[in-house]
Structure formats: structure tokens, C-alpha cells
Design a protein around this motif. Structure first.
Motif, PDB file in Angstrom:
ATOM      1  N   MET A  21      25.522  39.193  34.011  1.00  0.00           N
ATOM      2  CA  MET A  21      24.222  38.632  33.655  1.00  0.00           C
ATOM      3  C   MET A  21      23.791  37.736  34.811  1.00  0.00           C
ATOM      4  O   MET A  21      24.613  36.968  35.323  1.00  0.00           O
ATOM      5  CB  MET A  21      24.321  37.815  32.363  1.00  0.00           C
ATOM      6  N   GLN A  25      38.293  40.017  36.254  1.00  0.00           N
ATOM      7  CA  GLN A  25      37.005  40.578  36.708  1.00  0.00           C
ATOM      8  C   GLN A  25      37.166  41.963  37.316  1.00  0.00           C
ATOM      9  O   GLN A  25      36.404  42.861  37.049  1.00  0.00           O
ATOM     10  CB  GLN A  25      36.246  39.656  37.704  1.00  0.00           C
ATOM     11  N   PHE A  54      28.262  33.870  40.853  1.00  0.00           N
ATOM     12  CA  PHE A  54      27.623  34.592  39.746  1.00  0.00           C
ATOM     13  C   PHE A  54      27.722  33.818  38.439  1.00  0.00           C
ATOM     14  O   PHE A  54      27.099  34.175  37.447  1.00  0.00           O
ATOM     15  CB  PHE A  54      28.313  35.956  39.538  1.00  0.00           C
ATOM     16  N   ARG A  66      35.458  36.024  44.368  1.00  0.00           N
ATOM     17  CA  ARG A  66      36.448  35.452  43.459  1.00  0.00           C
ATOM     18  C   ARG A  66      37.543  34.727  44.232  1.00  0.00           C
ATOM     19  O   ARG A  66      37.916  35.157  45.333  1.00  0.00           O
ATOM     20  CB  ARG A  66      37.095  36.567  42.621  1.00  0.00           C
ATOM     21  N   ASP A 125      39.455  39.827  31.097  1.00  0.00           N
ATOM     22  CA  ASP A 125      38.008  39.918  31.314  1.00  0.00           C
ATOM     23  C   ASP A 125      37.723  40.773  32.547  1.00  0.00           C
ATOM     24  O   ASP A 125      38.282  40.519  33.623  1.00  0.00           O
ATOM     25  CB  ASP A 125      37.417  38.524  31.610  1.00  0.00           C
ATOM     26  N   GLY A 137      36.208  27.054  29.943  1.00  0.00           N
ATOM     27  CA  GLY A 137      35.670  26.259  31.059  1.00  0.00           C
ATOM     28  C   GLY A 137      34.614  27.019  31.803  1.00  0.00           C
ATOM     29  O   GLY A 137      33.968  27.907  31.275  1.00  0.00           O
ATOM     30  N   GLY A 138      34.607  26.694  33.097  1.00  0.00           N
ATOM     31  CA  GLY A 138      35.532  25.981  33.887  1.00  0.00           C
ATOM     32  C   GLY A 138      36.947  26.600  33.929  1.00  0.00           C
ATOM     33  O   GLY A 138      37.186  27.716  33.513  1.00  0.00           O
TER      34      GLY A 138
HETATM   35  C1  LIG Z   1      34.058  30.721  31.587  1.00  0.00           C
HETATM   36  S1  LIG Z   1      34.394  32.171  32.404  1.00  0.00           S
HETATM   37  C2  LIG Z   1      35.886  31.986  33.280  1.00  0.00           C
HETATM   38  C3  LIG Z   1      37.216  31.603  33.046  1.00  0.00           C
HETATM   39  C4  LIG Z   1      38.018  31.246  34.316  1.00  0.00           C
HETATM   40  N1  LIG Z   1      37.452  30.106  34.953  1.00  0.00           N
HETATM   41  C5  LIG Z   1      38.072  32.371  35.314  1.00  0.00           C
HETATM   42  O1  LIG Z   1      37.181  32.472  36.169  1.00  0.00           O
HETATM   43  O2  LIG Z   1      39.045  33.128  35.262  1.00  0.00           O
HETATM   44  C6  LIG Z   1      34.796  33.350  31.172  1.00  0.00           C
HETATM   45  C7  LIG Z   1      34.366  34.756  31.544  1.00  0.00           C
HETATM   46  O3  LIG Z   1      32.965  34.878  31.585  1.00  0.00           O
HETATM   47  C8  LIG Z   1      32.625  36.036  32.318  1.00  0.00           C
HETATM   48  N2  LIG Z   1      31.444  35.750  33.135  1.00  0.00           N
HETATM   49  C9  LIG Z   1      31.323  34.815  34.093  1.00  0.00           C
HETATM   50  N3  LIG Z   1      30.095  34.881  34.673  1.00  0.00           N
HETATM   51  C10 LIG Z   1      29.441  35.902  34.050  1.00  0.00           C
HETATM   52  C11 LIG Z   1      28.151  36.476  34.196  1.00  0.00           C
HETATM   53  N4  LIG Z   1      27.282  36.025  35.098  1.00  0.00           N
HETATM   54  N5  LIG Z   1      27.823  37.502  33.397  1.00  0.00           N
HETATM   55  C12 LIG Z   1      28.691  37.980  32.464  1.00  0.00           C
HETATM   56  N6  LIG Z   1      29.932  37.478  32.287  1.00  0.00           N
HETATM   57  C13 LIG Z   1      30.302  36.450  33.065  1.00  0.00           C
HETATM   58  C14 LIG Z   1      33.827  36.355  33.210  1.00  0.00           C
HETATM   59  O4  LIG Z   1      34.343  37.633  32.887  1.00  0.00           O
HETATM   60  C15 LIG Z   1      34.778  35.234  32.920  1.00  0.00           C
HETATM   61  O5  LIG Z   1      36.115  35.642  32.978  1.00  0.00           O
END
Ligand SMILES: C[S@@+](CC[C@H](N)C(=O)[O-])C[C@H]1O[C@@H](n2cnc3c(N)ncnc32)[C@H](O)[C@@H]1O
Ligand code: SF4
Length: 412
Positions: A209, A139, A44, A151, A175, A86-87
């Protein structure tokens, strides 16, 4: 889908130098550092990332420091905050430590952490490097939702990480993701209650999203259902001593805010990082090959630059200000640009019942949060997704969501 008016990206050739970028900041920027490596790629996730490979990560670390050095030499410090995202930044702890020790930061130092990485030694390392805020990518705590999202962490690991972080870091953000196209979005409320019970300082509740280039693909949103859930979340938060402090975040009343890059001025370094510098908006190369090549050639690795009109810059500033749910008195006059547009927008917002007066300015009403959520969705799909899709193509893979290292020398 139509793109947003007033924002046109071009490929700057040659890219600007560090001094020119810094000249565009009206206020001191925060620093964003992007570490684009993950062990496994979640289907996702739209962010810029590649599978981790030690050799590639080492070369990337060298290039990233060179890019940062260019800004430091040009006088970018002190930064108002440091945010490492990140990442999975904790795949490169030495690099993260080097950067954290290298830069002068006056405010928050925050980092995104995959919950299964937050064991005791990692927590101590991050604290020793000066990080006072962590964002845990939990999540959900629900095994079925975690399976749906594929995940790499379990519900138990998620709980352990939150328990380990709370009280140790000044600010702990958790998150949560919810998917109204999946059966049980109401799990969000159960997950939220778990975070409140565990004492998280902030909980971010993101509606999933769907970026067309990810394996999850496109699917229509159910805006009313999303709005309803977030309103229920707001009531649940109030019952637990938490308050809605932005469209998607709930904070302990009187507790700290994990602000990430939701600020008007920030400088981004690393593949896929963006910088918001007054009327300039810049994005670095997403592909690691062009990123490394640009730095190697002694240039800033900037792939796109948008020069915002005064009105667009004002609208951008208002957008991020409204993200916090409040507009302080005197905001419009602080510039840059778009004063008439901003005054009219705030007037309209009040007339429509989306904004209400407080002694300090204006705040978003429940209906205002719903509208902001709709605007945020439009910005994501009209501006961010097309831009990222274009830049993801730099990875040279048929499937941009699972880009392998472009440089063949690293093997698999
Ligand atoms: C850069 S990401 C991830 C950080 C880390 N790699 C992890 O997975 O724990 C930061 C946050 O963006 C959110 N995220 C990732 N994909 C998403 C999506 N398709 N729509 C909305 N939020 C998203 C998630 O909640 C995630 O924890
Ligand atoms: S959500 Fe998954 S793919 Fe995206 S950055 Fe986190 S671990 Fe990597």
C-alpha cells in the motif's frame, strides 16, 4: 480522495478516562502494545515509528507502562490476547518482557519480530516471557525485491529466522509483501512456496500500500493483477496443504491462526496505537512528544475519538468478521447495531455470488475475496491514510516517514 461516510474523528478535550473507555467494550478486549522504534526506517512503511534512541526509548517505556497501568487499575484484565507490534519491539526486550509478565492474558501472546533479531537467545527470551506466536517481517527471500524495498535484512537472515522459529513457537506467521508496480510480482509465488516448504503456520501476503507521506509515494494499484496473484496463491496453497483463511493469509490446514489485531474488540496502548471499543474508536498520539506530555500530565494520551453510529459500528464489525472469510450463523443478532443494514449486506453478498452458504453460516467465494480486497483498499486510502497523515504531522518533521525524535534533549 473522499473519506468514508459515517466515521468522523474529533480531538477529545479532555480525553476520556480509562473507566469510560472500558465501559464501551461489550466483550473482553485483546491488548495491543505499540513499540515505535526502528534502527533504520524502510521507505515503504507507513507505520508510526522513529529512529531508535536509548534515552527516548527509556522515557517511552515509563510512559507506556503508566498508560497501561491506568487501564489495569480500571479493571481491563483479563485480556483475551496480547499483541506487541511496531516498529521493532525486539529493540526494547526488557520493556516487552515487563509488559508480558505484568498482564493477565487468556489467549494468544504474539509479537512482531524483525528476522535479523531472531537469534537463539532472543527466541528463548520471547518464549520465556510467554510469547507463543511470532510474526516475522520477511517480505521476500529474493535479493532484488529486498533491495527494492531497502530492507535491513538479507535473504539468508530471513531463511534462518523462519527455520529457527518453526516448531519452537506454537504459531509462526511470515509476512510477505508484493508490489505490482515493481517488475516481478510473481516472486510472491516463489516466496510463498518457500514458506510452505519451511513449514510456516501462516503466511501473510500483503499487496504494497502506498501512503503519500512515505518516500515510496503514491502510485496507482493494479487491482486485477493483485486479485489474479492472490487467486494463484490460493491454488498454490491448496497444492501444499494450506488454505486461504483471510483475504491475505494462508494457513496450514488444521494449523493455528496468527490473529494479530484483526478482531472487533481491542485496547491499544502506545504512541499510534488504536482501540476499538464497541461504538468508540480511539487513537493515541503518534508524536512521542505529545504522547509523553499527555501521560506526564496524568491524562490518557488519546489524540482522536470517533463515535460510530449503530450502522457504522455494525459495518465495522462485519468488516472484521469478513476478514476471516466466514460469517457464522447468528452473527447479526450478536450486535451492536446495524441489524437491518447487516442483513441486507449479507443478502446482497449472496445474490452477487460473493458469499456462499456453509453448514455453519456463510463464506467468501473467490469473487468475494476480490471484492473484500477492493473494500480493504478503499478503507486504507480513505480512512486510515488521511488519519495517519494528520497524526504523523505531530512528529514535526518535513518528512513524516522518517521522523526524528521530537524532543531535542535526546540528540542524534
Ligand atoms: C509493523 S510492520 C513490521 C514489523 C517489523 N518491524 C519488520 O519490519 O519486520 C508489519 C508488517 O506490515 C507490512 N507492511 C509494512 N508496510 C506495508 C505497506 N506499505 N503495505 C502493506 N503492508 C505493509 C509488512 O509485511 C510488515 O512485516
Ligand atoms: S517495516 Fe521497516 S520501518 Fe516499518 S516497522 Fe518494520 S523495520 Fe520499521
Amino acid at each position: 480522495m473522499r473519506r468514508l461516510p459515517g466515521v468522523r474523528f474529533r480531538t477529545p478535550d479532555p480525553p476520556p478516562d480509562a473507566a469510560s473507555v472500558l465501559r464501551h467494550f461489550r466483550d473482553r478486549p485483546g491488548l495491543y502494545v505499540h513499540i515505535p522504534f526502528c534502527r533504520s526506517l524502510c521507505p515503504f512503511c507507513p507505520y508510526n515509528k522513529v529512529r531508535y534512541h536509548g534515552g527516548l526509548a527509556a522515557d517511552y517505556g515509563t510512559a507506556l507502562q503508566r498508560e497501561l497501568d491506568a487501564y489495569l487499575v480500571a479493571g481491563a484484565e483479563p485480556f483475551t490476547s496480547l499483541y506487541v507490534g511496531g516498529g521493532t519491539p525486539t529493540l526494547c526486550p526488557e520493556l516487552v518482557e515487563r509488559i508480558a509478565r505484568r498482564v493477565t492474558v487468556t489467549g494468544e501472546r504474539a509479537i512482531e519480530v524483525l528476522p535479523s533479531h531472531l537469534n537463539d537467545p532472543m527466541a528463548s527470551r520471547l518464549l520465556a516471557a510467554g510469547f507463543d506466536a511470532v510474526s516475522l517481517g520477511v517480505q521476500s527471500f529474493d535479493p532484488e525485491v529486498l533491495r527494492h524495498l531497502r530492507r535491513p535484512t538479507t535473504a539468508t537472515q530471513n531463511r534462518e529466522a523462519v527455520a529457527r522459529a518453526v516448531g519452537r513457537f506454537r504459531c509462526v506467521d511470515v509476512d510477505l509483501l508484493f508490489d505490482t508496480a515493481f517488475d516481478r510480482p510473481e516472486v510472491l509465488l516463489t516466496d510463498l512456496a518457500t514458506c510452505f516448504a519451511m513449514g510456516a503456520d501462516q503466511v501473510s501476503t500483503y499487496p504494497l500500500m502506498r501512503f503519500g507521506y512515505t518516500p515510496f509515494g503514491k502510485r496507482p494499484h493494479q487491482p486485477r493483477r493483485e486479485h489474479r496473484l492472490l487467486r494463484e496463491a490460493t491454488d498454490l496453497a491448496a497444492a501444499h496443504g494450506y488454505e486461504r483463511r483471510s483475504v491475505w493469509t494462508f494457513n496450514r490446514v488444521g494449523g493455528p491462526t496468527y490473529s494479530s489485531i484483526t478482531r472487533a474488540a481491542y485496547l491499544g496502548v502506545g504512541a499510534g496505537a488504536a482501540s476499538s471499543a464497541g461504538t468508540w474508536f480511539l487513537v493515541d498520539h503518534f508524536g512521542l512528544a505529545p504522547y509523553l506530555a499527555a501521560v506526564d500530565a496524568g491524562r490518557l494520551p488519546i489524540a482522536r475519538l470517533a463515535q460510530l453510529s449503530p450502522s457504522a459500528a455494525g459495518a465495522y464489525r462485519l468488516f472484521w468478521q469478513l476478514y476471516t472469510g466466514a460469517v457464522p450463523t447468528g452473527f447479526v443478532a450478536r450486535g451492536p447495531g446495524g441489524e437491518r443494514l447487516l442483513t441486507a449486506a449479507l443478502h446482497l453478498g449472496r445474490a452477487a455470488g460473493w458469499l456462499a452458504s456453509t453448514p455453519d453460516g456463510l463464506h467468501l467465494t473467490a469473487g468475494g475475496y476480490d471484492r473484500y480486497h477492493d473494500v480493504e483498499r478503499a478503507v486504507t486510502y480513505r480512512l486510515i491514510e488521511p488519519l495517519w497523515a494528520e497524526l504523523m504531522a505531530e512528529h514535526g518533521s518535513g518528512d513524516a516517514s522518517s521522523p526524528e525524535p521530537a524532543a531535542t534533549q535526546y540528540g542524534s
